[in-house]
Motif scaffolding. Sequence first.
Motif, PDB file in Angstrom:
ATOM      1  N   ALA A 120     -57.443 -32.268  18.985  1.00 23.82           N
ATOM      2  CA  ALA A 120     -57.342 -31.040  19.844  1.00 23.82           C
ATOM      3  C   ALA A 120     -56.291 -29.976  19.701  1.00 23.82           C
ATOM      4  CB  ALA A 120     -56.640 -31.823  21.289  1.00 23.82           C
ATOM      5  N   GLU A 121     -55.140 -30.503  18.700  1.00 26.50           N
ATOM      6  CA  GLU A 121     -54.101 -29.112  18.481  1.00 26.50           C
ATOM      7  C   GLU A 121     -54.871 -28.215  17.305  1.00 26.50           C
ATOM      8  OE1 GLU A 121     -51.317 -28.318  19.878  1.00 26.50           O
ATOM      9  OE2 GLU A 121     -52.101 -30.249  21.320  1.00 26.50           O
ATOM     10  N   ARG A 122     -55.464 -28.830  16.451  1.00 27.45           N
ATOM     11  CA  ARG A 122     -56.231 -28.044  15.322  1.00 27.45           C
ATOM     12  C   ARG A 122     -57.168 -27.062  16.155  1.00 27.45           C
ATOM     13  NH1 ARG A 122     -59.204 -30.600  10.037  1.00 27.45           N
ATOM     14  NH2 ARG A 122     -59.477 -28.475   8.685  1.00 27.45           N
ATOM     15  N   LEU A 123     -57.925 -27.708  17.213  1.00 27.00           N
ATOM     16  CA  LEU A 123     -59.033 -26.909  17.929  1.00 27.00           C
ATOM     17  C   LEU A 123     -58.448 -25.706  18.649  1.00 27.00           C
ATOM     18  CD1 LEU A 123     -61.395 -29.655  18.997  1.00 27.00           C
ATOM     19  CD2 LEU A 123     -61.886 -27.640  17.590  1.00 27.00           C
ATOM     20  N   LEU A 124     -57.308 -26.210  19.169  1.00 23.07           N
ATOM     21  CA  LEU A 124     -56.246 -25.180  19.953  1.00 23.07           C
ATOM     22  C   LEU A 124     -56.097 -23.966  19.050  1.00 23.07           C
ATOM     23  CD1 LEU A 124     -55.191 -24.334  22.748  1.00 23.07           C
ATOM     24  CD2 LEU A 124     -53.309 -25.710  22.147  1.00 23.07           C
ATOM     25  N   ASP A 125     -55.677 -24.340  18.037  1.00 20.68           N
ATOM     26  CA  ASP A 125     -54.963 -23.246  17.078  1.00 20.68           C
ATOM     27  C   ASP A 125     -56.225 -22.497  16.631  1.00 20.68           C
ATOM     28  OD1 ASP A 125     -53.006 -22.187  15.051  1.00 20.68           O
ATOM     29  OD2 ASP A 125     -54.864 -22.763  13.608  1.00 20.68           O
ATOM     30  N   LEU A 126     -57.321 -23.071  16.259  1.00 18.74           N
ATOM     31  CA  LEU A 126     -58.534 -22.349  15.775  1.00 18.74           C
ATOM     32  C   LEU A 126     -58.790 -21.126  17.128  1.00 18.74           C
ATOM     33  CD1 LEU A 126     -61.159 -21.371  14.325  1.00 18.74           C
ATOM     34  CD2 LEU A 126     -62.178 -23.617  14.974  1.00 18.74           C
ATOM     35  N   VAL A 127     -59.245 -21.893  18.391  1.00 16.28           N
ATOM     36  CA  VAL A 127     -59.520 -20.999  19.353  1.00 16.28           C
ATOM     37  C   VAL A 127     -58.731 -19.847  19.818  1.00 16.28           C
ATOM     38  CG1 VAL A 127     -61.168 -22.485  20.156  1.00 16.28           C
ATOM     39  CG2 VAL A 127     -58.907 -22.544  21.112  1.00 16.28           C
ATOM     40  N   GLY A 128     -57.295 -19.883  19.616  1.00 17.69           N
ATOM     41  CA  GLY A 128     -56.507 -19.308  19.737  1.00 17.69           C
ATOM     42  C   GLY A 128     -56.308 -18.101  18.900  1.00 17.69           C
ATOM     43  N   ARG A 129     -56.479 -18.407  17.558  1.00 19.84           N
ATOM     44  CA  ARG A 129     -56.785 -17.351  16.237  1.00 19.84           C
ATOM     45  C   ARG A 129     -58.034 -16.455  16.579  1.00 19.84           C
ATOM     46  NH1 ARG A 129     -55.063 -20.479  10.872  1.00 19.84           N
ATOM     47  NH2 ARG A 129     -55.241 -18.348  10.130  1.00 19.84           N
ATOM     48  N   LEU A 130     -59.074 -17.192  16.815  1.00 21.02           N
ATOM     49  CA  LEU A 130     -60.340 -16.517  17.155  1.00 21.02           C
ATOM     50  C   LEU A 130     -60.031 -15.384  18.289  1.00 21.02           C
ATOM     51  CD1 LEU A 130     -62.965 -18.975  16.835  1.00 21.02           C
ATOM     52  CD2 LEU A 130     -62.756 -16.888  15.331  1.00 21.02           C
ATOM     53  N   SER A 131     -59.639 -15.940  19.440  1.00 22.30           N
ATOM     54  CA  SER A 131     -59.059 -15.214  20.427  1.00 22.30           C
ATOM     55  C   SER A 131     -58.402 -13.844  20.069  1.00 22.30           C
ATOM     56  CB  SER A 131     -58.789 -16.050  21.699  1.00 22.30           C
ATOM     57  OG  SER A 131     -59.639 -16.916  22.214  1.00 22.30           O
ATOM     58  N   PRO A 148     -55.115 -22.243  32.488  1.00 22.87           N
ATOM     59  CA  PRO A 148     -54.409 -23.732  32.705  1.00 22.87           C
ATOM     60  C   PRO A 148     -54.582 -24.763  31.684  1.00 22.87           C
ATOM     61  CG  PRO A 148     -55.608 -22.842  34.604  1.00 22.87           C
ATOM     62  CD  PRO A 148     -55.926 -22.144  33.841  1.00 22.87           C
ATOM     63  N   ARG A 149     -53.459 -25.351  31.177  1.00 26.71           N
ATOM     64  CA  ARG A 149     -53.719 -25.962  30.025  1.00 26.71           C
ATOM     65  C   ARG A 149     -54.662 -27.258  30.213  1.00 26.71           C
ATOM     66  NH1 ARG A 149     -51.399 -27.140  24.898  1.00 26.71           N
ATOM     67  NH2 ARG A 149     -53.067 -28.855  24.186  1.00 26.71           N
ATOM     68  N   ASP A 150     -54.789 -27.890  31.554  1.00 28.28           N
ATOM     69  CA  ASP A 150     -55.858 -28.736  31.712  1.00 28.28           C
ATOM     70  C   ASP A 150     -57.201 -28.441  31.647  1.00 28.28           C
ATOM     71  OD1 ASP A 150     -55.664 -27.243  34.128  1.00 28.28           O
ATOM     72  OD2 ASP A 150     -55.937 -29.272  35.329  1.00 28.28           O
ATOM     73  N   TYR A 151     -57.653 -27.004  31.976  1.00 28.70           N
ATOM     74  CA  TYR A 151     -58.768 -26.598  31.846  1.00 28.70           C
ATOM     75  C   TYR A 151     -59.058 -26.337  30.386  1.00 28.70           C
ATOM     76  CZ  TYR A 151     -62.473 -23.004  31.821  1.00 28.70           C
ATOM     77  OH  TYR A 151     -63.392 -22.080  31.556  1.00 28.70           O
ATOM     78  N   ILE A 152     -58.160 -25.980  29.555  1.00 30.58           N
ATOM     79  CA  ILE A 152     -58.320 -25.554  28.233  1.00 30.58           C
ATOM     80  C   ILE A 152     -58.636 -26.780  27.364  1.00 30.58           C
ATOM     81  CG2 ILE A 152     -57.175 -24.943  25.909  1.00 30.58           C
ATOM     82  CD1 ILE A 152     -58.041 -22.619  27.785  1.00 30.58           C
ATOM     83  N   ASP A 153     -57.924 -28.131  27.851  1.00 32.70           N
ATOM     84  CA  ASP A 153     -57.957 -29.386  27.204  1.00 32.70           C
ATOM     85  C   ASP A 153     -59.570 -29.749  27.480  1.00 32.70           C
ATOM     86  OD1 ASP A 153     -55.192 -29.389  26.556  1.00 32.70           O
ATOM     87  OD2 ASP A 153     -54.709 -30.596  28.201  1.00 32.70           O
TER      88      ASP A 153
END
Length: 210
Positions: A120-131, A148-153
């Motif tokens: 999850a944290e690696r994916l979050l970093d990736l989608v954040g950088r793409l965005s 919201p973090r629960d939505y992103i999760d």
Amino acid sequence: MYTPTAFDQNDLATLHRQIAEARLATVVSQGPDGLQASHLPLLLVAEEGEFGTLYGHFARANPQWRALAAAGETLVICNGPDAYVSPSWYPAKAEHGKVVPTWNYIAVHAYGQAEVFDDAERLLDLVGRLSERHEAGRAQPWSVGEAPRDYIDAMLRAIVGFALPIRRLEGKWKLGQNRSAADQAGARAGLSASPDARDRELAARMSAPA
């Protein structure tokens, strides 16, 4: 990719720039049911002088990711501008008539063995950088942290990421380099006068140094 010497592009910085400009790439791999392809925005991370690594993500429902890591090699295609070239633009048409239509284009092929991940944290970093990359330049850029973090999760659980260290890069800049200077100038002029913005974009690339 079939690349005659006149069209070969092997300058690493130029290839990296085209990968970044392509925006949407085609990811092709061999799976148990045959060839599979997906169209995805990718992120290139590379140190100077290195081929680098491509990062992206699939929808978890997309079956391609399941076979990706087991595939012997994955191909990523990053296309640049392309355009039809009319023989009527060549001065050679009036001289001897031995001319035919062609298609000019820019393309980069990257090859490598992919690794998939769903941390999850690696994916979050990736989608954040793409965005961040695609929101850059907007008056009010959106960021992942605004949702919201629960939505992103929940969204992260619906995707699978991959990293593809590039082992081989091929670039083809088919811009009429095999024609005479006069014919090249005629093609540039014809494309520059086109009402189609894609034609004019390619004309600009024909005018610029490789």
